[in-house]
Motif scaffolding. Sequence first.
Motif, PDB file in Angstrom:
ATOM      1  N   ILE A 161       0.826  -1.204   0.000  1.00  0.00           N
ATOM      2  CA  ILE A 161       0.000   0.000   0.000  1.00  0.00           C
ATOM      3  C   ILE A 161       0.864   1.260   0.000  1.00  0.00           C
ATOM      4  CG2 ILE A 161      -1.654   1.353   1.361  1.00  0.00           C
ATOM      5  CD1 ILE A 161      -2.945  -1.311   2.164  1.00  0.00           C
ATOM      6  N   GLN A 162       1.883   1.286   0.841  1.00  0.00           N
ATOM      7  CA  GLN A 162       2.728   2.478   0.940  1.00  0.00           C
ATOM      8  C   GLN A 162       3.580   2.674  -0.304  1.00  0.00           C
ATOM      9  OE1 GLN A 162       4.902   2.061   4.629  1.00  0.00           O
ATOM     10  NE2 GLN A 162       3.030   2.065   5.877  1.00  0.00           N
ATOM     11  N   LYS A 163       4.134   1.589  -0.829  1.00  0.00           N
ATOM     12  CA  LYS A 163       5.017   1.715  -1.991  1.00  0.00           C
ATOM     13  C   LYS A 163       4.247   2.116  -3.243  1.00  0.00           C
ATOM     14  CE  LYS A 163       8.803  -0.517  -4.474  1.00  0.00           C
ATOM     15  NZ  LYS A 163       9.610  -1.732  -4.705  1.00  0.00           N
ATOM     16  N   SER A 164       2.957   1.767  -3.294  1.00  0.00           N
ATOM     17  CA  SER A 164       2.173   2.059  -4.492  1.00  0.00           C
ATOM     18  C   SER A 164       1.353   3.343  -4.361  1.00  0.00           C
ATOM     19  CB  SER A 164       1.229   0.891  -4.798  1.00  0.00           C
ATOM     20  OG  SER A 164       0.304   0.695  -3.749  1.00  0.00           O
ATOM     21  N   ALA A 165       1.490   4.046  -3.244  1.00  0.00           N
ATOM     22  CA  ALA A 165       0.638   5.213  -2.983  1.00  0.00           C
ATOM     23  C   ALA A 165       0.774   6.312  -4.037  1.00  0.00           C
ATOM     24  CB  ALA A 165       0.933   5.782  -1.600  1.00  0.00           C
ATOM     25  N   SER A 166       1.950   6.448  -4.630  1.00  0.00           N
ATOM     26  CA  SER A 166       2.177   7.529  -5.589  1.00  0.00           C
ATOM     27  C   SER A 166       1.979   7.098  -7.047  1.00  0.00           C
ATOM     28  CB  SER A 166       3.592   8.086  -5.412  1.00  0.00           C
ATOM     29  OG  SER A 166       4.554   7.071  -5.658  1.00  0.00           O
ATOM     30  N   LEU A 167       1.576   5.886  -7.262  1.00  0.00           N
ATOM     31  CA  LEU A 167       1.424   5.367  -8.625  1.00  0.00           C
ATOM     32  C   LEU A 167       0.086   5.800  -9.229  1.00  0.00           C
ATOM     33  CD1 LEU A 167       2.848   1.758  -8.089  1.00  0.00           C
ATOM     34  CD2 LEU A 167       4.032   3.788  -8.959  1.00  0.00           C
ATOM     35  N   PRO A 168      -0.028   5.789 -10.572  1.00  0.00           N
ATOM     36  CA  PRO A 168      -1.265   6.256 -11.208  1.00  0.00           C
ATOM     37  C   PRO A 168      -2.451   5.313 -11.016  1.00  0.00           C
ATOM     38  CG  PRO A 168       0.274   5.404 -12.849  1.00  0.00           C
ATOM     39  CD  PRO A 168       1.018   5.473 -11.555  1.00  0.00           C
ATOM     40  N   VAL A 169      -2.176   4.090 -10.576  1.00  0.00           N
ATOM     41  CA  VAL A 169      -3.220   3.080 -10.390  1.00  0.00           C
ATOM     42  C   VAL A 169      -3.336   2.737  -8.912  1.00  0.00           C
ATOM     43  CG1 VAL A 169      -3.815   0.655 -10.868  1.00  0.00           C
ATOM     44  CG2 VAL A 169      -2.933   2.113 -12.692  1.00  0.00           C
ATOM     45  N   THR A 170      -4.561   2.578  -8.422  1.00  0.00           N
ATOM     46  CA  THR A 170      -4.774   2.166  -7.040  1.00  0.00           C
ATOM     47  C   THR A 170      -4.591   0.650  -6.945  1.00  0.00           C
ATOM     48  OG1 THR A 170      -6.372   3.962  -6.721  1.00  0.00           O
ATOM     49  CG2 THR A 170      -6.378   2.178  -5.093  1.00  0.00           C
ATOM     50  N   ILE A 171      -3.626   0.214  -6.158  1.00  0.00           N
ATOM     51  CA  ILE A 171      -3.319  -1.210  -6.031  1.00  0.00           C
ATOM     52  C   ILE A 171      -3.897  -1.743  -4.723  1.00  0.00           C
ATOM     53  CG2 ILE A 171      -1.460  -2.904  -5.801  1.00  0.00           C
ATOM     54  CD1 ILE A 171       0.215  -1.131  -7.647  1.00  0.00           C
ATOM     55  N   HIS A 172      -4.705  -2.784  -4.834  1.00  0.00           N
ATOM     56  CA  HIS A 172      -5.349  -3.407  -3.676  1.00  0.00           C
ATOM     57  C   HIS A 172      -4.689  -4.765  -3.427  1.00  0.00           C
ATOM     58  CE1 HIS A 172      -8.769  -0.533  -4.060  1.00  0.00           C
ATOM     59  NE2 HIS A 172      -8.584  -0.719  -5.357  1.00  0.00           N
TER      60      HIS A 172
END
Length: 421
Positions: free
Chosen positions: A110-121
């Motif tokens: 969750i933290q590593k993907s927070a700035s990415l253009p896609v919401t990762i669940h």
Amino acid sequence: MKVLIKQATIVAPSSPFNGKTKDIFIKDGIIQSIADIISEKADKIIEQLGLHVSIGWMDIFAHFCDPGFEYRETLETGANAAAAGGFTDVIVIANTNPIIHTKSQIEYIIQKSASLPVTIHPTGAITKNAEGNELAEMYDMLEAGAIAFSDGIHSLQSPGILLKALQYVLPFDGVIIQRPDDKTINAHGLVNEGIISTQLGLPAKPAIAEELMIARDIELVKYTNSKIHFSGISTKKSIELITKAKAEGLKVTCSVTPYNLFFSDEDLTTYDTNLKVNPPLRTKEDVLALCEALKKGVIDSIASHHIPQNWDAKTCEFEYAKNGMIGLETLFGVVGSMVNSKWTINELVEILSVLPRKIFSVSVPEIKEGAAAKLTLFNPEIEYIFDEAMIKSRSKNSAFIGKKLKGKVIGIINGKSSHFN
């Protein structure tokens, strides 16, 4: 950032703007206005003939390989591939190294993907190390942000363990995702058992390996009244079992892969290792049954089963090749080329955006003034040949390279983030 979408046909069945062609003005990730003509100055203007916009699409079974297998995919490259395919949201499986089976590992994703253009669940593994022996600490992972629980590409073999998992998630209305595959039935099978496997001389796995597990798991759901999602169903008999379960009011949902809608086992005659997948390619009769079940609503969604593999894992003899195919970037074009003539755009958008969120109790975005922008932009009529140069994923293991597809993704807007092809 200010974005102006010009003369786009809005596809949102629950919106009063559904089917209307409008301008949409977005500022700092919020839809400011929707009108016939908007003349606001913008940093980015999107305008092209045939432009459509819908709420952002969601994929429910993808492998981003991070941590541990970053040479195949990373969260960043996976997010870029998803965005290129029109997805604002992706559920990722837990088959990383280490396996995602603790609270801290969910927090890492969750933290590593927070700035990415896609919401990762992230999903959390049902069992420790996805070994199928002992339940992981699912409630802790839920609290940390896990959307569901699954051993991912590893089917849960023990009925006793699955029973405990279904009982465990019942109090918080959790969902178990199962890739149905009984590994005690010809575990070394490479392709679907049938005429084609005999002609090719390849070890085969019978369809009953999938169907027996679905039948077993449905009985466990009946006993517990919990939720299960079968990802990657691939046979006519599987559809019949799930149809019956739904008619009985059981909390059973399912999804199909794009490659099981497009290819059959007859396509294996070239021994293309990109077609070595799990679930395996089935017969043409199965493919037709899957398409019909999708149309009727028995199949709830299409899951990419995006499984990146590096060059070495596919450039070898068929027997030694690893299972899997990337699928996020081609999913819409595959669906368009297969069933678009039979479907309305509203029906396609429902399958790609609304139904996946309903399965996992995710709030459905809206296209209205004041709402956060979570949008997919696409043109359903463009036909094109998919080329390797179009791939944003770190891996290139796609059997769709060189295939004619219909339906082109223009880009996504996900809050303050955006990606345009």
